[in-house]
Write a protein that holds these residues in place. Structure first.
Motif, PDB file in Angstrom:
ATOM      1  N   ALA A   1       8.184 -13.132  29.777  1.00 11.39           N
ATOM      2  CA  ALA A   1       8.349 -11.693  29.564  1.00 11.39           C
ATOM      3  C   ALA A   1       8.441 -10.929  30.882  1.00 11.39           C
ATOM      4  CB  ALA A   1       7.195 -11.158  28.721  1.00 11.39           C
ATOM      5  N   ILE A   2       7.628 -11.297  31.864  1.00 13.97           N
ATOM      6  CA  ILE A   2       7.637 -10.612  33.161  1.00 13.97           C
ATOM      7  C   ILE A   2       9.016 -10.735  33.804  1.00 13.97           C
ATOM      8  CG2 ILE A   2       6.709 -10.673  35.521  1.00 13.97           C
ATOM      9  CD1 ILE A   2       4.775  -9.460  33.457  1.00 13.97           C
ATOM     10  N   ILE A   3       9.555 -11.932  33.842  1.00 11.07           N
ATOM     11  CA  ILE A   3      10.883 -12.134  34.441  1.00 11.07           C
ATOM     12  C   ILE A   3      11.927 -11.330  33.680  1.00 11.07           C
ATOM     13  CG2 ILE A   3      12.713 -13.850  34.813  1.00 11.07           C
ATOM     14  CD1 ILE A   3      10.398 -15.828  35.490  1.00 11.07           C
ATOM     15  N   ASP A   4      11.853 -11.347  32.351  1.00 13.77           N
ATOM     16  CA  ASP A   4      12.799 -10.584  31.549  1.00 13.77           C
ATOM     17  C   ASP A   4      12.707  -9.093  31.866  1.00 13.77           C
ATOM     18  OD1 ASP A   4      14.610 -10.810  28.942  1.00 13.77           O
ATOM     19  OD2 ASP A   4      13.348  -9.026  28.764  1.00 13.77           O
ATOM     20  N   MET A   5      11.494  -8.549  31.931  1.00 14.72           N
ATOM     21  CA  MET A   5      11.336  -7.122  32.217  1.00 14.72           C
ATOM     22  C   MET A   5      11.829  -6.770  33.613  1.00 14.72           C
ATOM     23  SD  MET A   5       7.754  -5.909  30.471  1.00 14.72           S
ATOM     24  CE  MET A   5       6.806  -7.423  30.427  1.00 14.72           C
ATOM     25  N   MET A   6      11.555  -7.636  34.592  1.00  6.42           N
ATOM     26  CA  MET A   6      11.979  -7.361  35.967  1.00  6.42           C
ATOM     27  C   MET A   6      13.502  -7.349  36.101  1.00  6.42           C
ATOM     28  SD  MET A   6       9.555  -6.778  38.134  1.00  6.42           S
ATOM     29  CE  MET A   6       7.828  -7.013  38.447  1.00  6.42           C
ATOM     30  N   CYS A   7      14.173  -8.131  35.256  1.00 10.98           N
ATOM     31  CA  CYS A   7      15.629  -8.272  35.354  1.00 10.98           C
ATOM     32  C   CYS A   7      16.380  -7.346  34.402  1.00 10.98           C
ATOM     33  CB  CYS A   7      16.025  -9.725  35.076  1.00 10.98           C
ATOM     34  SG  CYS A   7      15.408 -10.860  36.317  1.00 10.98           S
ATOM     35  N   SER A   8      15.672  -6.462  33.718  1.00  8.04           N
ATOM     36  CA  SER A   8      16.294  -5.564  32.744  1.00  8.04           C
ATOM     37  C   SER A   8      16.063  -4.116  33.152  1.00  8.04           C
ATOM     38  CB  SER A   8      15.685  -5.788  31.357  1.00  8.04           C
ATOM     39  OG  SER A   8      15.832  -7.129  30.954  1.00  8.04           O
ATOM     40  N   ALA A   9      17.030  -3.268  32.794  1.00 11.66           N
ATOM     41  CA  ALA A   9      16.833  -1.839  33.031  1.00 11.66           C
ATOM     42  C   ALA A   9      15.572  -1.419  32.281  1.00 11.66           C
ATOM     43  CB  ALA A   9      18.040  -1.060  32.533  1.00 11.66           C
ATOM     44  N   PRO A  10      14.729  -0.626  32.879  1.00 11.17           N
ATOM     45  CA  PRO A  10      14.899   0.234  34.030  1.00 11.17           C
ATOM     46  C   PRO A  10      14.531  -0.411  35.377  1.00 11.17           C
ATOM     47  CG  PRO A  10      12.843   0.781  32.955  1.00 11.17           C
ATOM     48  CD  PRO A  10      13.462  -0.343  32.168  1.00 11.17           C
ATOM     49  N   PHE A  11      14.518  -1.722  35.495  1.00 10.69           N
ATOM     50  CA  PHE A  11      14.240  -2.453  36.733  1.00 10.69           C
ATOM     51  C   PHE A  11      12.976  -1.943  37.432  1.00 10.69           C
ATOM     52  CE2 PHE A  11      18.855  -2.563  36.082  1.00 10.69           C
ATOM     53  CZ  PHE A  11      19.009  -3.921  35.893  1.00 10.69           C
ATOM     54  N   PRO A  12      11.823  -2.219  36.844  1.00 13.35           N
ATOM     55  CA  PRO A  12      10.570  -1.718  37.424  1.00 13.35           C
ATOM     56  C   PRO A  12      10.225  -2.407  38.738  1.00 13.35           C
ATOM     57  CG  PRO A  12      10.104  -3.324  35.733  1.00 13.35           C
ATOM     58  CD  PRO A  12      11.594  -3.098  35.702  1.00 13.35           C
ATOM     59  N   SER A  13       9.482  -1.709  39.585  1.00 13.94           N
ATOM     60  CA  SER A  13       8.985  -2.336  40.814  1.00 13.94           C
ATOM     61  C   SER A  13       7.745  -3.166  40.507  1.00 13.94           C
ATOM     62  CB  SER A  13       8.670  -1.291  41.879  1.00 13.94           C
ATOM     63  OG  SER A  13       7.633  -0.442  41.435  1.00 13.94           O
ATOM     64  N   GLU A  14       7.043  -2.786  39.425  1.00 15.31           N
ATOM     65  CA  GLU A  14       5.880  -3.568  39.021  1.00 15.31           C
ATOM     66  C   GLU A  14       5.630  -3.404  37.532  1.00 15.31           C
ATOM     67  OE1 GLU A  14       2.788  -2.009  41.613  1.00 15.31           O
ATOM     68  OE2 GLU A  14       1.970  -0.837  39.961  1.00 15.31           O
ATOM     69  N   ILE A  15       4.852  -4.348  37.015  1.00 11.85           N
ATOM     70  CA  ILE A  15       4.480  -4.354  35.604  1.00 11.85           C
ATOM     71  C   ILE A  15       2.967  -4.512  35.536  1.00 11.85           C
ATOM     72  CG2 ILE A  15       4.677  -5.604  33.417  1.00 11.85           C
ATOM     73  CD1 ILE A  15       7.477  -6.553  34.540  1.00 11.85           C
ATOM     74  N   PHE A  16       2.342  -3.674  34.739  1.00 15.51           N
ATOM     75  CA  PHE A  16       0.894  -3.760  34.543  1.00 15.51           C
ATOM     76  C   PHE A  16       0.619  -4.245  33.123  1.00 15.51           C
ATOM     77  CE2 PHE A  16      -3.005  -1.981  32.807  1.00 15.51           C
ATOM     78  CZ  PHE A  16      -3.930  -2.511  33.685  1.00 15.51           C
TER      79      PHE A  16
END
Length: 160
Positions: A112-127
């Motif tokens: 999930a982390i990789i998916d979120m990082m590679c998808s818009a809105p392209f976050p700088s971090e995930i909490f």
């Protein structure tokens, strides 16, 4: 191939997710911002599932994973705060009632982390409001915060 789709753009995914939650062993790692470790089984109660889905539809981040035309966990939901995503709900398959060990949970979160990082809105971090021992995810730094874990892309806004 497993990938997640924005459920706000494909409303039929909500129906498929509801079916999955009613008919298969599912569990929450995070639900409504609260960590469940050990995991919390989804109660197969249609009213509760409908209420939860209604809440998830209101969130700006609603990603339902699919493979070969069907929904396949993990599914994740959250909100955007500046250039970060805060995961409020994270749902996984419970492996036919056998449960998930720590490595399986880390694998699901890593996907999930990789998916979120590679998808818009392209976050700088995930909490994510969960505390687990650190593990390695390619191109991702993992930090332990006050009330959860922070995942940062080593090269922000670069597709891995």
């Amino acid at each position: 191939m497993l990938y997640s789709l924005d459920a706000r753009k494909k409303p039929e995914l909500w129906v498929m997710l509801k079916h999955q939650m009613l008919n298969y062993d599912m569990c929450f790692i995070v639900q409504r911002g609260k960590c469940y470790w050990p995991l919390k089984n989804v109660e197969r109660n249609e009213e509760n599932i409908e209420e939860w889905i209604t809440d998830m539809k209101a969130l700006p981040i609603a990603r339902i994973s699919v493979s070969r035309g069907g929904v396949v966990a993990p599914h994740f939901f959250g909100k955007k705060e500046k250039d970060r995503i805060v995961v409020t709900d994270f749902l996984v398959h419970f492996d036919n009632g056998k449960g998930l060990d720590l490595q399986a949970v880390q694998r699901e979160l890593g996907t999930a982390i990789i998916d979120m990082m590679c998808s818009a809105p392209f976050p700088s971090e995930i909490f994510i409001p969960i505390e687990l021992p650190s593990w390695e995810i390619d191109q991702i730094d993992i930090f332990h915060g006050e009330s959860g874990m922070v995942f940062r892309n080593i090269e922000p806004h670069v597709v891995m």
